[in-house]
Design an enzyme around this catalytic site. Structure first.
Site, mmCIF file in Angstrom:
data_model
loop_
_atom_site.group_PDB
_atom_site.id
_atom_site.type_symbol
_atom_site.label_atom_id
_atom_site.label_comp_id
_atom_site.label_asym_id
_atom_site.label_seq_id
_atom_site.Cartn_x
_atom_site.Cartn_y
_atom_site.Cartn_z
ATOM 1 N N ASP A 7 0.817 -1.144 0.007
ATOM 2 C CA ASP A 7 -0.012 -0.061 0.233
ATOM 3 C C ASP A 7 1.080 1.024 0.072
ATOM 4 O OD1 ASP A 7 -2.346 1.752 0.285
ATOM 5 O OD2 ASP A 7 -2.321 1.489 2.433
ATOM 6 N N GLU A 67 -0.969 -1.261 -4.951
ATOM 7 C CA GLU A 67 -2.122 -0.647 -5.320
ATOM 8 C C GLU A 67 -1.840 0.417 -6.397
ATOM 9 O OE1 GLU A 67 -5.754 1.722 -3.116
ATOM 10 O OE2 GLU A 67 -3.798 1.753 -2.059
ATOM 11 N N ASP A 139 -2.653 0.713 7.259
ATOM 12 C CA ASP A 139 -1.894 0.362 6.150
ATOM 13 C C ASP A 139 -1.219 -1.052 5.850
ATOM 14 O OD1 ASP A 139 -1.316 3.508 5.373
ATOM 15 O OD2 ASP A 139 -1.026 3.213 7.417
#
Length: 154
Positions: A7, A67, A139
């Protein structure tokens, strides 16, 4: 198969390592790479690369899932995009195959609904990985969802 989910961020990069063995998903590790806002931006980017390299060397994943963002509007977002570039470069240095997923696709893969909220994603991650306490911080939990998406969509 061992996958690292990432992430991206400049202040905090979430990571999650998952093994898939005969269809069973096992959480190996998760956490964050944290940089200080008092550092110069280039120092923060070097720290992200160095820390990610250490994680890759320690856990030796076979692949990576990251991501992906589509809209870049604010200066904060530009910093995240720069951090993401450093992350992609570091993964490439280790010749890891990389899958990229936008947030809606991650939510859809993990919960079955592309507009799920963070709690739905977290509950699905906990259920799939058979963990009783939520991975912290957020996260790291998000990175595990990204890694699961990489497994589901390989």
């Amino acid at each position: 198969m061992r996958i690292i989910g990432i992430d991206p961020g400049l202040a905090r990069v979430g990571y999650g390592i998952i093994d898939e063995i005969e269809g069973k998903k096992i959480m190996i590790d998760c956490g964050i790479i944290e940089t200080k806002s008092t550092q110069k931006e280039e120092e923060r980017l070097v720290e992200i690369s160095n820390d990610l390299s250490s994680i890759i060397k320690k856990w030796n994943p076979n692949s990576a899932a990251v991501e992906k963002f589509f809209f870049y509007r604010s200066s904060t977002t530009i910093s995240v995009v720069q951090a993401r570039g450093v992350i992609m470069m570091t993964l490439g240095k280790y010749k890891l195959p990389i899958q990229e997923f936008p947030p809606m696709q991650i939510k859809l893969a993990v919960t079955g609904y592309g507009h799920s909220d963070k709690n739905d994603v977290l509950n699905s991650v906990m259920h799939e990985l058979n963990v009783t306490s939520p991975p912290k911080p957020d996260d790291a939990a998000d990175a595990l969802a990204i890694a699961l998406t990489g497994i589901y969509l390989k």
